[in-house]
Write a protein that holds these residues in place. Structure first.
Motif, short mmCIF file in Angstrom:
data_model
loop_
_atom_site.label_atom_id
_atom_site.label_comp_id
_atom_site.label_asym_id
_atom_site.label_seq_id
_atom_site.Cartn_x
_atom_site.Cartn_y
_atom_site.Cartn_z
N SER A 80 24.87 14.69 20.09
CA SER A 80 25.67 14.39 21.28
C SER A 80 25.75 15.59 22.20
O SER A 80 25.71 16.74 21.76
N GLU A 81 25.90 15.30 23.47
CA GLU A 81 25.92 16.33 24.52
C GLU A 81 27.28 17.02 24.59
O GLU A 81 28.30 16.45 24.18
N LEU A 82 27.30 18.25 25.11
CA LEU A 82 28.54 18.98 25.32
C LEU A 82 28.56 19.56 26.74
O LEU A 82 28.26 20.73 26.96
N PRO A 83 28.92 18.73 27.73
CA PRO A 83 29.10 19.28 29.08
C PRO A 83 30.27 20.25 29.09
O PRO A 83 31.11 20.25 28.20
N GLY A 141 31.31 11.06 30.93
CA GLY A 141 30.50 12.13 31.48
C GLY A 141 29.62 12.86 30.49
O GLY A 141 28.99 13.86 30.85
N ALA A 142 29.55 12.40 29.26
CA ALA A 142 28.69 13.01 28.25
C ALA A 142 27.83 11.93 27.59
O ALA A 142 28.27 10.79 27.43
N ASP A 143 26.62 12.30 27.20
CA ASP A 143 25.77 11.39 26.44
C ASP A 143 26.11 11.52 24.96
O ASP A 143 25.92 12.57 24.35
N ILE A 144 26.63 10.43 24.40
CA ILE A 144 27.04 10.40 23.00
C ILE A 144 25.97 9.69 22.18
O ILE A 144 25.55 8.58 22.51
N ALA A 145 25.54 10.36 21.11
CA ALA A 145 24.54 9.78 20.21
C ALA A 145 25.26 8.94 19.15
O ALA A 145 26.33 9.32 18.66
N HIS A 201 39.78 12.01 21.24
CA HIS A 201 40.35 10.66 21.11
C HIS A 201 40.07 9.81 22.34
O HIS A 201 39.91 8.59 22.23
N ASP A 202 39.97 10.43 23.51
CA ASP A 202 39.60 9.67 24.71
C ASP A 202 38.13 9.27 24.66
O ASP A 202 37.76 8.21 25.17
N ASP A 203 37.30 10.12 24.05
CA ASP A 203 35.88 9.77 23.90
C ASP A 203 35.71 8.54 23.00
O ASP A 203 34.83 7.70 23.25
N VAL A 204 36.53 8.43 21.95
CA VAL A 204 36.41 7.27 21.08
C VAL A 204 36.75 6.00 21.86
O VAL A 204 36.03 4.99 21.80
#
Length: 265
Positions: free
Chosen positions: A59-62, A8-12, A69-72
């Motif tokens: 990177s985005e912060l909704p 749910g976030a745009d990661i650069a 760790h879940d984002d990785v």
């Protein structure tokens, strides 16, 4: 720079090279730019992926709850990578360890530089060092707060600012001031932590682990590296690197690159 949707976030992220995948996770006082000395060296043998953690850098912060760790793991999903070696510095090392514990099938190896560990408590010595070197700082004065953190972490308690490359200090100040703004924004978002934290679970890690620190870093960091080496089965503890502090990959890229290329091979 690329951007990709992760949980749910745009990661650069930046990407270079081909081969076995390696993800570089930045310190909490920095962003992905701190790995500028590693990318080309590693890309000769590896697919190198360098993200900004959520909210940091580009990177985005909704406002929705999340866990780093879940984002990785989500980034690996988005890039269609079953597993990757994780390289982390400071807070990035903490996230790397948490990822290996929360998603053990997704991590092939851990390389940890001046790492933090979730659940670890700082010693009274570290608190006293902060008081001696920095003292009280207005957290809303981001420039002053960044200057204090650079003095504490990047210079370190055993050196003077004049002992450190002024270009490095200026770049670290820029990185940290931006990161501090991120930390303020993260205070309004629910960030889930690993439960139970990693400090009591280091013996559960079942991947190759490399750990080291800068000899000029806060003593707690070297002690934490010793603990990781003592508790993680088969972990490799390299000697602390002389005349380097908390941002070891940025300050001593040649030493870090040699260690990484040898370890990852």
């Amino acid at each position: 720079m690329h951007k990709i949707a992760v949980n749910g976030a745009d990661i650069a992220y930046d990407e270079a090279g081909s081969g076995s995948p390696v993800v570089l996770l930045h310190a909490g006082i920095a962003d992905r730019r701190m790995w500028r000395g590693q990318v080309s060296a590693l890309a000769a043998r590896h697919r190198v992926i360098v993200p900004d953690l959520r909210g940091y850098g580009d990177s985005e912060l909704p406002s929705t709850p999340f866990a780093h760790h879940d984002d990785v793991a989500g980034l690996l999903d988005a890039l269609d990578l079953p597993r990757a070696a994780l390289v982390g510095c400071s807070f990035g090392g903490l996230v790397a360890i948490d990822t290996a514990l929360a998603h053990p099938d997704r991590v092939s190896a851990l390389a940890l530089f001046d790492t933090a560990v979730s659940g670890n408590e700082w010693s009274e010595e570290a608190n006293d060092l902060w008081d001696d070197l920095v003292g009280d700082v207005d957290p809303d004065d981001l420039a002053a707060a960044a200057a204090g953190e650079v003095r504490f972490w990047v210079v370190g308690p055993g050196r003077q600012p004049a002992d450190v490359d002024p270009e490095l200090l200026a770049f670290a100040q820029e990185l940290d001031q931006r990161a501090l703004a991120t930390e303020q924004a993260l205070g309004a978002v629910e960030v889930a932590e690993l439960t139970p934290p990693a400090i009591g679970r280091l013996g559960d890690l079942r991947v190759p682990v490399l750990v080291t620190a800068g000899a000029a870093d806060v003593p707690d960091i070297s002690r934490l590296a010793d603990r990781i080496a003592a508790e993680v089965p088969g972990a490799v503890r390299l000697p602390d690197v002389p005349d380097a502090a908390h941002l070891l990959p940025l300050e001593r890229p040649e030493v870090v690159n040699a260690a990484l290329l040898d370890f990852l091979s």
